[in-house]
Design a protein around this motif. Sequence first.
Motif, PDB file in Angstrom:
ATOM      1  N   ALA A 263       1.738   5.425   0.185  1.00  0.00           N
ATOM      2  CA  ALA A 263       1.387   6.501   1.109  1.00  0.00           C
ATOM      3  C   ALA A 263       1.483   7.845   0.400  1.00  0.00           C
TER       4      ALA A 263
ATOM      5  N   GLY B 294       5.444   3.607   1.739  1.00  0.00           N
ATOM      6  CA  GLY B 294       4.281   2.779   2.023  1.00  0.00           C
ATOM      7  C   GLY B 294       4.627   1.609   2.913  1.00  0.00           C
ATOM      8  N   ARG B 295       3.778   0.582   2.875  1.00  0.00           N
ATOM      9  CA  ARG B 295       4.024  -0.603   3.700  1.00  0.00           C
ATOM     10  C   ARG B 295       3.462  -1.846   3.023  1.00  0.00           C
TER      11      ARG B 295
ATOM     12  N   ASP C 154      -3.802   7.128   8.200  1.00  0.00           N
ATOM     13  CA  ASP C 154      -3.975   6.339   6.976  1.00  0.00           C
ATOM     14  C   ASP C 154      -3.453   4.917   7.129  1.00  0.00           C
TER      15      ASP C 154
ATOM     16  N   MET D 186       7.635  -1.618   6.552  1.00  0.00           N
ATOM     17  CA  MET D 186       7.550  -0.346   5.830  1.00  0.00           C
ATOM     18  C   MET D 186       8.477  -0.366   4.617  1.00  0.00           C
TER      19      MET D 186
ATOM     20  N   MET E  34      -0.774   4.032   8.634  1.00  0.00           N
ATOM     21  CA  MET E  34       0.686   4.032   8.650  1.00  0.00           C
ATOM     22  C   MET E  34       1.221   4.536   9.990  1.00  0.00           C
TER      23      MET E  34
ATOM     24  N   PHE F  83      -0.757   7.060  14.420  1.00  0.00           N
ATOM     25  CA  PHE F  83      -1.074   6.451  13.124  1.00  0.00           C
ATOM     26  C   PHE F  83      -1.949   7.386  12.298  1.00  0.00           C
TER      27      PHE F  83
ATOM     28  N   GLU G 118       0.849  -1.197   0.000  1.00  0.00           N
ATOM     29  CA  GLU G 118       0.000   0.000   0.000  1.00  0.00           C
ATOM     30  C   GLU G 118       0.881   1.241   0.000  1.00  0.00           C
TER      31      GLU G 118
ATOM     32  N   LEU H 162       6.752   9.242   8.268  1.00  0.00           N
ATOM     33  CA  LEU H 162       6.510   7.809   8.399  1.00  0.00           C
ATOM     34  C   LEU H 162       7.715   7.153   9.056  1.00  0.00           C
TER      35      LEU H 162
END
Length: 319
Positions: A78, A227-228, A170, A191, A172, A168, A76, A185
Amino acid sequence: MTPTLTPLACLAALALSLGAHAANAAPAKTAKAAKPAKSAKSAADVLKDSPAGDWRALDPDNTLLMELATGQVVIELAPRFAPAHAANIRALARGGYWDGLAILRVQDNFVTQWGDPDGDDAAKARPLPAGVNAKLPAEFSVPLDQVGKTAGFVRLPDVDGWAPRAGFADGMPVAADPKTGKAWLAHCYGMVGAGRGDAVDSSNGTELYVVIGHAPRGLDLNITVVGRVLKGMELLSALPRGATAMGFYDKPEQRTGIQRVRLLAEVPAAERPALQVLKTGSATWQQLLDARRYRGGWYVHSPAHTDICSAGVPTRPIP
């Protein structure tokens, strides 16, 4: 046009220098938050009893599907925290940039990294697809007020040793500093970051890595996190470790090939991973955090504490 990204050759030295600096720095002062009530449920029961409205679907325009011979990895993006990198990564996926490339590096207790094995050789490097920028600005942080107003930043009451605030947004893990007005982040397990060379603006999203070990938080604010991984971490974390410096493979046959990487929006609906992500602004998320702080049953000692890197946001199959 060819990629100019230097591999992640500076990460180890950067992490060491940051660790030494952090050891000599004075700890940040944080305000004491009210202690949450003890959870009456286990984490498993909290998730089992969660209402449907506390879960969200994947965003097809900001989710990658990486296909390996061993299975699928769902990532996903970010875009709120790294908009330029997210746009480049979307264009790279649409252009099939990673198709047929490989995982180049697996460093134990650190990162798994993938990209073009010939990315440093202008004569051999894979050309960038149309619409991809060869150079991007560093996106190490965003304004804190922007995160609070638009991303629904939910602060943890637990102390974080790396930032005055942590929480946190979204889905993340986010760290923040009101004095500097920055939010960023955090480098937690799972991540994904964009590898760079010495220049802070030398990443363009072509060479990515995922954290597979203890959270290297000293890299926060030094590398753009994009993202992650939502699914498939076991496929990236259990690979053979590279035997050369920083875990790079010294022989091409040791690398794990990438079959293809697609944006979920370009995958037929029937073939998309049927996943949901827990909303970090939900009541279920708060209950889950309390269940992790206050352990019962088998636990003799309950920590009464959690942190952004041990409080991973769960996913589940769509009911």
